[in-house]
Design a protein around this motif. Structure first.
Motif, PDB file in Angstrom:
ATOM      1  N   MET A  49      51.674   1.060 -11.292  1.00 21.94           N
ATOM      2  CA  MET A  49      51.435   2.480 -11.541  1.00 21.94           C
ATOM      3  C   MET A  49      51.977   2.853 -12.920  1.00 21.94           C
ATOM      4  N   ILE A  50      51.219   3.686 -13.640  1.00 24.23           N
ATOM      5  CA  ILE A  50      51.706   4.176 -14.917  1.00 24.23           C
ATOM      6  C   ILE A  50      52.286   5.575 -14.722  1.00 24.23           C
ATOM      7  N   ARG A  84      54.023   3.478 -19.724  1.00 19.40           N
ATOM      8  CA  ARG A  84      54.823   4.419 -18.952  1.00 19.40           C
ATOM      9  C   ARG A  84      55.589   5.355 -19.867  1.00 19.40           C
ATOM     10  N   LYS A  85      56.149   4.801 -20.923  1.00 27.72           N
ATOM     11  CA  LYS A  85      56.907   5.625 -21.865  1.00 27.72           C
ATOM     12  C   LYS A  85      55.987   6.633 -22.545  1.00 27.72           C
ATOM     13  N   TYR A 126      54.032  13.999 -21.125  1.00 28.94           N
ATOM     14  CA  TYR A 126      54.439  15.015 -20.149  1.00 28.94           C
ATOM     15  C   TYR A 126      55.505  15.932 -20.733  1.00 28.94           C
ATOM     16  N   LEU A 127      56.453  15.367 -21.448  1.00 23.86           N
ATOM     17  CA  LEU A 127      57.513  16.182 -22.046  1.00 23.86           C
ATOM     18  C   LEU A 127      56.951  17.139 -23.087  1.00 23.86           C
ATOM     19  N   GLN A 136      53.770  19.331 -20.819  1.00 23.12           N
ATOM     20  CA  GLN A 136      54.004  19.794 -19.438  1.00 23.12           C
ATOM     21  C   GLN A 136      52.739  19.620 -18.595  1.00 23.12           C
ATOM     22  N   GLN A 171      55.206   9.511 -20.249  1.00 19.53           N
ATOM     23  CA  GLN A 171      56.316  10.455 -20.112  1.00 19.53           C
ATOM     24  C   GLN A 171      56.452  11.316 -21.359  1.00 19.53           C
ATOM     25  N   LYS A 188      55.373  -1.183 -19.780  1.00 18.75           N
ATOM     26  CA  LYS A 188      56.553  -0.429 -20.194  1.00 18.75           C
ATOM     27  C   LYS A 188      56.165   0.595 -21.262  1.00 18.75           C
TER      28      LYS A 188
END
Lengths: 226, 235
Positions: B66-67, B90-91, B97-98, B101, B94, B87
């Motif tokens: 999952m990512i 995924r980073k 998302y930061l 939002q 994120q 890796k």
């Protein structure tokens, strides 16, 4: 965990219903006092880091991990990031509650309070806390503690939000108690037409003096084709 | 990335090809088969996970990962290179998302991963990734599934259904015959297993294949019991 919902700019209420209980992970939430931007950004950042950690390890995140990440981040900024947090959650090793101060010190305790209303809230806790309380009792105690802050501290106000985290689920009760609803006006205070008696009516035409008359032809401007 | 070489090791041949990328694609074609099918209400990813010895603990490591909660991926090729990309992906998700939002849309994460893969074809002292990725995602806004493939060159393609790795040509031909626009996720899983079976040597069990699905509830890898049920309906 509980929080009030007032956000202030010095002595002015900026937000009457802001959300102070922040999401970190499905099983971990964090209440934030201090500078609103600092608490929001810090909790968002750590929430992202915890999510990455969760994906890489394949395990439910631990509250102590969030605690470590938060304290190490805040210590790096030596208190300049004004975030005073109450971190709580349940993981595979048990349930935990931490208070985190802006300089980076943390305390793991059965009950904690932070923020301008923390003294009022702590007074309620010290009086009412018992070990191994039932859920309903604990909810009432937290509600009362926040209410003490709302009514006795000018920096706190409006509603009480609660967040109950258990092994199986999370109840995010916003609002839990709306203790400061705007009152409804009891009577109609509009004056009826005719209340003030009209004694005299006088109509005066305002006279304008013609100073200058100028006639101008409007012709279409030529197109600029350069 | 190596600090020693400032020049890229991936250079053009006289015929205009980047041979390192060609070789990377060959490494992918020699890898374990993987399959992706986009259904009307979701996407399925499936891959062969044959281990060389019975002593391997199959359930400790996974190929389908999952990512974010709405995006997952699988690969064909070199496992270690894949782990680096997971890796990184995924980073990147994120970070998105930061910043916004909003959970990263599938097309966006694909572009970012593909960009990483392209960097390794034009940077100093590194070699291209020896993997091709299949990325499956569900878009919350548009309420539709997506399936993308990312190649070592950094090129990415949106697919309705595709196969990678060993015997991928046969796999694709099989899918061309079997695919239909109004396939449901259940049927897609069934078809994916059949496609893998085409190039599978030996008995297919719930321990030597991995299946992942992505629908409006998000991405998840099926547990061995669920895989066993699907296999039973195929046999």
């Amino acid at each position: 965990m509980g929080a009030d919902t007032r956000a202030t700019e010095d002595t002015i209420v900026a937000d009457k219903n802001c959300s102070k209980i922040h999401y970190i992970a499905p099983n971990i939430y964090c209440c934030g006092a201090g500078t609103a931007a600092d608490t929001e950004m810090t909790t968002n950042m750590i929430s992202s880091q915890i999510e990455l950690h969760r994906l890489n390890t394949g395990r439910t995140p631990r509250v102590c991990t969030a605690n470590r990440l938060l304290k190490q981040f805040l210590f790096r900024y030596h208190g300049y990031i004004s975030a005073a947090l109450v971190l709580g959650g349940v993981d595979t090793t048990g349930s935990y509650l931490y208070s985190i101060h802006p300089h980076g010190s943390t305390d793991k305790l059965p009950y904690v309070t932070m923020g301008s209303g923390s003294l009022a809230a702590m007074a309620v806790f010290e009086d009412g806390f018992k070990a191994e309380m039932e859920k309903e009792e604990a909810m009432k105690l937290v509600r009362d503690a926040i209410a003490a802050g709302i009514f006795n501290d000018l920096g706190s106000g409006s509603n009480v939000d609660l967040c109950i985290i258990t092994k199986d689920k999370v109840e995010y009760l916003r609002p839990y108690d709306e203790a400061n609803l705007k009152g409804v006006r009891q009577g109609n205070y509009r004056y009826k037409k005719g209340t003030t008696a009209v004694l005299k009516k006088e109509v005066v035409k305002s006279m304008f003096e013609v100073v200058k008359t100028q006639v101008k032809t409007t012709k279409p401007e030529s197109m600029d084709t350069t | 990335m190596s600090e020693r070489y400032s020049f890229s090791l991936t250079t053009f041949s006289p015929s205009g090809k980047l041979v390192q990328i060609e070789y990377a694609l060959a490494a992918v074609a020699a890898g374990a088969p993987s399959v992706g099918i986009k259904a009307s209400n979701g996407v399925v990813l499936a891959t062969e996970k044959k281990q060389k010895s019975i002593l391997y603990d199959e359930n400790s490591m996974h190929k389908i990962e999952m990512i974010t909660k709405n995006v997952g991926m699988v690969y064909s090729g070199m496992g270690p290179d894949y782990r680096v990309l997971i890796k990184s992906a995924r980073k990147l998700a994120q970070q998105y998302y930061l910043a916004y939002q909003e959970h990263i849309p599938t097309a966006q994460i694909v572009q970012r991963i593909a960009n990483v893969m392209q960097e390794y074809t034009q940077s100093g002292g590194v070699r291209p990734f020896g993997v091709s990725l299949l990325i499956a995602g569900w878009d919350e806004d548009e309420e539709r599934p997506y399936l993308y493939q990312c190649d070592p060159s950094g090129a990415y393609f949106a697919w309705k259904a595709t196969a990678m790795g060993k015997n991928y040509v046969n796999g694709k031909t099989f899918l061309e015959k079997r695919y239909s626009e109004n396939l449901e996720l259940e049927d897609a899983v069934h078809t994916a297993i059949l496609t893998l079976k085409e190039s599978f040597e030996g008995q297919m069990t719930e321990d030597n294949i991995e299946i992942g699905i992505c629908n409006q509830d998000g991405f998840r890898r099926l547990n061995p019991t669920e895989v066993k049920d699907y296999l039973a309906s195929v046999q």
